[in-house]
Design a protein around this motif. Structure first.
Motif, PDB file in Angstrom:
ATOM      1  N   GLY A   1     181.308  11.442  74.504  1.00  0.00           N
ATOM      2  CA  GLY A   1     180.310  11.462  75.574  1.00  0.00           C
ATOM      3  C   GLY A   1     179.749  12.860  75.806  1.00  0.00           C
TER       4      GLY A   1
ATOM      5  N   TRP B   1     171.565  11.128  79.070  1.00  0.00           N
ATOM      6  CA  TRP B   1     172.038   9.770  79.338  1.00  0.00           C
ATOM      7  C   TRP B   1     173.407   9.492  78.710  1.00  0.00           C
ATOM      8  CZ3 TRP B   1     170.152   7.205  83.171  1.00  0.00           C
ATOM      9  CH2 TRP B   1     168.846   7.470  83.588  1.00  0.00           C
TER      10      TRP B   1
ATOM     11  N   TRP C   1     176.305   6.474  79.580  1.00  0.00           N
ATOM     12  CA  TRP C   1     176.971   5.480  78.728  1.00  0.00           C
ATOM     13  C   TRP C   1     178.326   5.974  78.243  1.00  0.00           C
ATOM     14  CZ3 TRP C   1     177.673   7.738  74.095  1.00  0.00           C
ATOM     15  CH2 TRP C   1     176.661   8.507  73.530  1.00  0.00           C
TER      16      TRP C   1
ATOM     17  N   ILE D   1     181.387   4.799  80.373  1.00  0.00           N
ATOM     18  CA  ILE D   1     181.886   3.412  80.311  1.00  0.00           C
ATOM     19  C   ILE D   1     183.188   3.309  79.494  1.00  0.00           C
ATOM     20  CG2 ILE D   1     181.328   1.063  79.568  1.00  0.00           C
ATOM     21  CD1 ILE D   1     178.355   1.828  80.274  1.00  0.00           C
TER      22      ILE D   1
END
Lengths: 259, 199
Positions: free
Chosen positions: A222, A231, A235, A238
């Protein structure tokens, strides 16, 4: 540690004279090696019997001390002088007519001696790991708890948790007091009260799980992704949330608190 | 034969507040995140000191949705405190109800929060003021989302057979503690975002 040199050169008159000179390099190595590397070598020697069960060789160790002490000072003391005489740092060479050849030569000789002493240390450690003298449990007759268990310690450290009643718990006439009553079937630890350190709770330790490693790996993905698009933070969160949830969720077949 | 001085077999296996290890974890987390909020507020006032007028070339954020969020937050403390008491009484039925109530409250607050972003009256990339206002609202929202998620996971867990363990009631009480932090920090941030521009 090396940063302590900055305290000294924060003085402007001193900094005007010494900035970007070999003096700075010499001084921060003095602080860094004297303040952190020597203690580190000492600590490895001290705890070597604890984590291997064997002693490092003493004659080699004595050679080590003498060589590193001589090599260290021979390298870095002349560097102070070279710096005061105008030797700049961050250059690989210097004009011959500056008259710095002698000091730099001494530093070079010292550096080789120092490197040799470090090689001696590594060699001593490698040889002693296999062939060193077998160390008894408390080889230094030290007062602290790590020496109360065998060397190298088993995964659980102590069969029974010791009760500490002084700052030097192993320097005593009688046997080390311990507590009993922890379960042998589940991973329990004792929690104590905050101020008085009296046994208060039997807390359940988590079982080994792959989840933290997965959480760390997906978090890395990430963050690297966030270099390319903001972004990725969204995501990327998650899979981290999933991994953390799996980590927290009670594992089937694991004994927990049955109250 | 080792010298046994105490038997810990009879000690309890869970306890609340400062006797719980994870309570200290939550407290440390609140300290770290609270410091983050404090830095954001400091940045806000630093920027304010650099400007002739505040907010610079923008209208103040509209009061309605921020205030709705504040009222909902304060009201959510009713089920939250009730939940904390149920957890301490180790009453599983009330804990299940309380967790569902707090989850619904947090979800409603998140809806109101979405409207807040639309009524800040400034784009995040318009100027430094826009950036810091969006930053403050966003970091608080991230905490809101994490707590909602944490509460949902706990709600699911408490409806399984694992929910009967004493340790889970401690988890519930600490989830309620974290919610106090979300609410308390919002009271402060609400004043900064909505009332400092109106001074």
């Amino acid at each position: 540690m090396g940063g302590l040199t900055g305290v000294m050169v924060a003085s402007v008159p001193l900094d005007l004279q010494l900035h970007d000179s070999y003096f700075v390099v010499a001084h921060f190595h003095y602080v860094l090696i004297g303040g952190a590397v020597f203690p580190l070598l000492g600590a490895v020697t001290y705890w070597f019997p604890k984590f291997t069960g064997r002693m490092m060789a003493e004659p080699l160790g004595k050679w080590n001390v003498v060589l590193s002490f001589i090599g260290f000072h021979l390298t870095f003391f002349p560097m102070h002088l070279a710096g005061l005489l105008g030797m700049p740092r961050r250059v690989y060479t210097y004009p011959q007519e500056m008259g710095l050849d002698g000091l730099n030569l001494v530093s070079s000789i010292g550096a080789f001696i120092f490197a040799a002493s470090l090689l001696l240390f590594v060699g001593n450690a490698l040889l002693s790991m296999r062939g060193g003298r077998v160390a008894p449990g408390n080889v230094w007759e030290a007062p602290t708890l790590e020496w109360a268990t065998v060397s190298p310690p088993p995964q659980y450290n102590f069969a029974h948790i010791p009760v500490v009643d002084s700052r030097t718990p192993l320097w005593r006439e009688d046997e080390l007091p311990v507590i009993s009553g922890l379960s042998a079937e589940k991973r329990e630890v004792v929690l104590t009260t905050v101020i008085d350190a009296m046994p208060d709770l039997r807390d359940i330790s988590p079982v080994p799980t792959i989840s933290p490693l997965i959480a760390a790996a997906v978090l890395t993905v990430g963050f690297i992704g966030s270099i390319f698009t903001p972004w990725a933070v969204v995501w990327g969160a998650i899979p981290v949330a999933i991994a953390l949830t799996l980590w927290f969720w009670p594992k089937p077949g694991v004994k927990e608190d049955e109250s | 034969m080792p010298r046994f001085v105490q038997d810990v077999r009879a000690l309890p296996d869970h306890a609340f507040d400062s006797r719980s290890l994870t309570w200290w974890g939550v407290l440390g987390y609140i300290a770290v995140e609270g410091a983050g909020f404090a830095l954001a507020i400091a940045a806000y006032f630093f920027l304010r000191g650099q400007e002739m007028q505040w907010p610079p070339s923008a209208l103040s954020p509209s009061l309605l949705w921020g205030t709705v969020t504040l009222v909902l937050m304060l009201l959510s403390e009713i089920p939250n405190i009730w939940l904390d008491r149920a957890a301490r009484a180790e009453d599983l039925r009330r804990v299940r109800l309380g967790l569902i109530a707090v989850s619904i409250a947090a979800a409603l607050i998140l809806v109101s929060r979405a409207f807040e972003f639309a009524h800040l009256n400034i784009a995040w990339d318009r100027n430094a003021y826009g950036s810091i206002v969006w930053a403050i609202l966003l970091i608080h929202t991230v905490h809101l989302i994490t707590d909602l998620y944490e509460t949902l996971v706990l709600t699911a867990l408490m409806h399984t057979r694992h929910g009967e363990k004493g340790r889970r009631f401690v988890d519930t009480s600490e989830d309620a503690l974290y919610w106090h932090f979300i609410v308390g920090s919002w009271v402060l941030l609400y004043i900064v975002i909505y009332w400092v521009p109106r001074l």
